[in-house]
Structures are given as C-alpha cells and as structure tokens.
Scaffold this active site. Structure first.
Site, PDB file in Angstrom:
ATOM      1  N   LYS A  62      13.731  11.598  89.647  1.00  0.00           N
ATOM      2  CA  LYS A  62      13.945  10.531  88.650  1.00  0.00           C
ATOM      3  C   LYS A  62      12.879  10.637  87.553  1.00  0.00           C
ATOM      4  CE  LYS A  62      13.504   6.252  86.796  1.00  0.00           C
ATOM      5  NZ  LYS A  62      12.444   5.801  85.901  1.00  0.00           N
TER       6      LYS A  62
ATOM      7  N   ASP B 265      25.182  14.524  76.281  1.00  0.00           N
ATOM      8  CA  ASP B 265      25.798  13.642  77.263  1.00  0.00           C
ATOM      9  C   ASP B 265      24.903  13.564  78.512  1.00  0.00           C
ATOM     10  OD1 ASP B 265      27.338  12.567  79.303  1.00  0.00           O
ATOM     11  OD2 ASP B 265      29.170  13.608  78.719  1.00  0.00           O
TER      12      ASP B 265
ATOM     13  N   GLU C 185      11.709   2.914  78.727  1.00  0.00           N
ATOM     14  CA  GLU C 185      10.650   2.718  79.734  1.00  0.00           C
ATOM     15  C   GLU C 185       9.276   3.037  79.162  1.00  0.00           C
ATOM     16  OE1 GLU C 185      11.505   4.493  83.578  1.00  0.00           O
ATOM     17  OE2 GLU C 185       9.367   4.545  84.081  1.00  0.00           O
TER      18      GLU C 185
ATOM     19  N   HIS D 193       0.525   2.641  83.995  1.00  0.00           N
ATOM     20  CA  HIS D 193       1.819   2.004  83.762  1.00  0.00           C
ATOM     21  C   HIS D 193       1.648   0.556  83.311  1.00  0.00           C
ATOM     22  CE1 HIS D 193       6.042   2.862  84.558  1.00  0.00           C
ATOM     23  NE2 HIS D 193       6.181   1.561  84.654  1.00  0.00           N
TER      24      HIS D 193
HETATM   25  C1  MEV Z   1       8.845   6.175  87.187  1.00  0.00           C
HETATM   26  O1  MEV Z   1       9.811   5.989  86.174  1.00  0.00           O
HETATM   27  C2  MEV Z   1       8.831   7.624  87.636  1.00  0.00           C
HETATM   28  C3  MEV Z   1       7.919   7.940  88.818  1.00  0.00           C
HETATM   29  O2  MEV Z   1       8.228   7.083  89.903  1.00  0.00           O
HETATM   30  C4  MEV Z   1       8.162   9.377  89.177  1.00  0.00           C
HETATM   31  C5  MEV Z   1       7.482   9.823  90.450  1.00  0.00           C
HETATM   32  O3  MEV Z   1       7.255   9.006  91.343  1.00  0.00           O
HETATM   33  O4  MEV Z   1       7.238  11.056  90.539  1.00  0.00           O
HETATM   34  C6  MEV Z   1       6.497   7.704  88.458  1.00  0.00           C
END
Ligand code: MEV
Length: 439
Positions: free
Chosen positions: A280, A296, A85, A393
């Site tokens: 995430k 792992d 990513e 991004h």
């Molecule tokens: C994207 O991979 C991760 C985010 O969505 C985490 C977040 O929203 O805190 C930017």
C-alpha cells in the site's frame, strides 16, 4: 420519503444539484452553494470536465504536489503527484534527495506486452478446433487490418494470437489469448476493438467450416476484453549504495539500518498481513503519479496486486539485500501506461504534468512511476525501522487538524511552533488550539 427519479441524466447541472440537495442532504441551501463553489469560472474548462463522465454536478479537487530531485538514469525529474494523504509527497522528496547523492535510481523496462482475450464456449472435438484455429489465424490478423494499420505504421500492433484450452477449469471453455504492442498508448480501446473483431471472425468462420458438426459450428463468444494483468509489461527500478553510505541518522548505525531494512522487506515477503500494508505504501507513490498523469489507477492497482500474488501467496513487491558491503533495494512491477490518448490529450493539468516530466514516452513514464513506488517504500521502511511512522506523519497531519478546526494563519504559525517540541495527536492539537483561543 424519497422516490426514484426518472430522467435524472436529462436535468441540467443546477437542476441535478437542486434535486439532490433537496432530497438527500440536511442543509440543502449550503449543499447547493458548496457544490457550485467548486464549479470553474472558465466555462469552457468546466464544460470539458462536465463531459469526462456522466451526471457531473461539480468538480472534486485533489492537491497536486511536486517531489523534486529525482535522479533517474542520470536525468533529473520533478515528479507531479496527485494525492490527498499528507506525508506522501514529503517522503518521496526526502527519498529522492537521499538517493540523489548516492547515484540516483536506475531503471529498465523489461517488457511492454499487453494482453486481451476472447472467451468462448466450443462444444466439440478439440483437434478439429485446433485445425480450425490454424486455418483462420491469418484471417484473424487480416480482418483486423483496418483497426491496426496506424498502430503497425508506428511499429506496434497485434503480436500474437493463441488458442488456449481451459476446459479443465470450466467445461467447453476456450480462449483466444492475444498479445499486443501499443507503444505510447495504454491501448485499451485498440485492444478491445481488435478483440471484438477477432470474435466476429471466429464466429463467422466457424459457421462456414465444413469439418465442424452443426453443434461445433455454433461457437458461443462469452466476452472479448483486455486483461489488466500484464505480467510481461514490466519495469524494474533499483537503488544501491555502500552500506556505510546508507545512514544519516546519529541514532542508528549504517550497518544496523541496512539489516533492519532487509528484515522489514523479508517480513513483507513472508507475511501477507504486512505485505499488503508494505505494498500500500508503494502504491501511495505509484497511484499519485498515475493520477497526475491521467492514467487508470484502478487498472494499475488490479494488475500490480495480482502480480504480487503470482506465486500463490501475496508478497512484497520490493526486494532488499546486502551483498558484500553493498545495500541493494529494488522492485519489479507490471505497468500498462499511456502518454498519448485518453485523458492525456484532454485534461489540461494532465498535459501539464506530462510537460513537467518532459513529455515522456510510455516506457519512460513506466520508469518514473516505478521509481516513485520504490522511493515511497524506502522512505516508509526507513521511518518504520527507526523513529516509527507517526512522528513525521503527525507533524504533517497537524496542518490538516488545524484546518479542520478553522485555525487562522497566525494561530497555525504559533501552534506549528508549539508542536515542534510537543507530541501531535488529535486531542493535543484540539486542546492547544482551544487554550490559544481562550488566551
Ligand atoms: C501509509 O499510507 C503507508 C505505510 O503504512 C506503508 C508501510 O507501512 O510500509 C506507512
């Protein structure tokens, strides 16, 4: 029509590819070429990779990036990250640099206990089972001696074996709940071997136990397996600074940023939909280091998410507060990692990643990984509560889109320049690329 194949695993790699491409793909010739392009020219290296798993046909690459300037407990690290990513490595590097001039990250390992269980069915009197367990407990340890002798020499081993009554959840269901110290090894093999030995001792001794009735003697072991839930194998990572030191952005005051960061964490604390995405983002950092260091990631993911729900509701893994004039940001997570054994001894790039990290112990690796997660969350939240996530991004994403479109180096240079002052979207990049081509 495609028919099932017998003996696929016995085919050579090239034969597997031919069968696969001919039966399943739209352009068999191209598929055959492509899968072979990813083979390594170094035959020994390729053989090593072929043998990691079964039915290997080729290698699957992920980029390995570096996030430098991580100051952790006053020691500088360059952290290797394997991830597909865009923005993740850039965000980690940015957060590292930010905290470098504010004292860096502080970490503590709060526990290293691993868990495994023998799940069994016992139909009989609970008191008798308790007495039986007390009488065989020394035997459970001693009969696993051949397995534990080396680990014990290094200071690890089995730390406890407990009998647990789970009959209120499932009729006649009991467990041996066992804890282990596996030092620098992740310990899955060690733990599973010990558990399988406990199961053998348990069954054998039950048959000989004179207080048991015939039914009670017949303990049924359902399974013996480690648990990837390790709530006592915990590391804490934290950063803090004066609120007034928090900001570098002229568009928002330090005070406002501190409050927004705390609010963002509070929302992730109380709202599971947000908590999942928040976590995430933390896992973006954690998984990338876990993968680079040959650990792992599925085990780590499962354990961390279970920990995030330990109080009955899925919640944020990070915490933030303002105390007086100080902003504090921290996380506590379970991480059962290894720096010896498994892939760490086999994969040349894993060995290199561990070398870059200055050959950490498992405890040190826990701290580095936790910091990568905390840094990632800090970077994400800072963007989210200020510019929004898409600005940074999409700039990073620009290169991916241009690569997909097949732009050459000169075109990439010109379009990167153009998008310094234009908004990146898939459509805008495609149309700018096409205009450039038609010029
Ligand atoms: C994207 O991979 C991760 C985010 O969505 C985490 C977040 O929203 O805190 C930017």
């Amino acid at each position: 029509m495609i028919t099932p194949i017998q003996g696929f695993s016995k085919l050579t790699k090239a034969e597997k590819i031919n069968w696969l491409a001919d039966n399943y793909t739209h352009n068999p010739k191209r598929t055959k070429e492509l899968l072979k392009i990813y083979w390594n020219n170094d035959e020994e290296l390729q053989k090593l990779h072929d043998e990691f798993i079964e039915n290997t046909i080729t290698n699957y690459y992920l980029p390995l990036g570096i996030a430098p300037n991580f100051l952790i407990n006053n020691k500088l690290y360059a952290i290797p990250m394997a991830i597909e990513e865009s923005s993740v490595v850039a965000a980690a590097s940015k957060a590292a640099k930010f905290w470098l001039s504010r004292g860096g990250f502080k970490t503590t390992v709060l526990g290293t206990e691993k868990v495994g269980q023998v799940h069994f069915i016992y139909k009989g009197d609970e008191k008798k089972l308790n007495n039986f367990f007390s009488s065989i407990k020394p035997l459970l340890f001693s009969e696993s001696n051949p397995l534990t002798v080396n680990m014990k020499k290094r200071g690890g081993g089995i730390t406890n074996i407990e009998l647990r009554n789970k009959t209120s959840d499932l009729e006649n269901y009991y467990q041996l709940h066992c804890t282990f110290e596996t030092l620098d090894a992740m310990g899955a093999n060690f733990i599973n071997s010990c558990l399988e030995q406990f199961a053998k001792t348990l069954k054998k001794e039950a048959l000989l136990y004179s207080d048991f009735s015939e039914t009670e003697k017949n303990i049924e072991v359902v399974m013996s397996i480690l648990s990837n839930y390790a709530p006592n194998c915990i590391v804490r990572a934290e950063v803090s600074c004066k609120v007034e030191e928090l900001n570098e952005d002229p568009n928002i005051s330090s005070n406002e940023l501190a409050h927004k960061l705390v609010q963002a964490v509070t929302i992730a604390k109380i709202e599971p939909y947000r908590a999942v995405t928040h976590n995430k983002g933390i896992m973006n950092g954690i998984d990338a280091v876990i993968l680079a260091t040959g650990n792992d990631f599925r085990a780590v993911e499962a354990g961390i998410h279970a920990y995030a729900s330990k109080n009955g509701r899925y919640t944020s893994l990070t915490n933030a507060c303002i105390e007086g004039d100080v902003f504090k940001f921290w996380l506590e997570i379970p991480l059962a990692l290894g720096t010896v054994g498994g892939l760490t001894n086999l994969h040349p790039l894993v060995k290199t990643a561990l070398d870059i990290l200055q050959k950490p112990s498992a405890k040190e690796l826990m701290q580095i990984v936790a910091v990568a997660g905390l840094a990632q969350n800090f970077a994400a939240l800072r963007s989210l509560v200020t510019t929004g996530i898409q600005e940074g991004h999409m700039k990073m994403h620009l290169l991916n889109i241009l690569n997909q479109l097949g732009a050459n180096e000169e075109e990439k240079k010109q379009l990167t320049e153009h998008f310094k002052t234009h908004t990146v979207s898939h459509r805008s990049v495609t149309s700018a690329y096409e205009s450039l081509k038609n010029d």
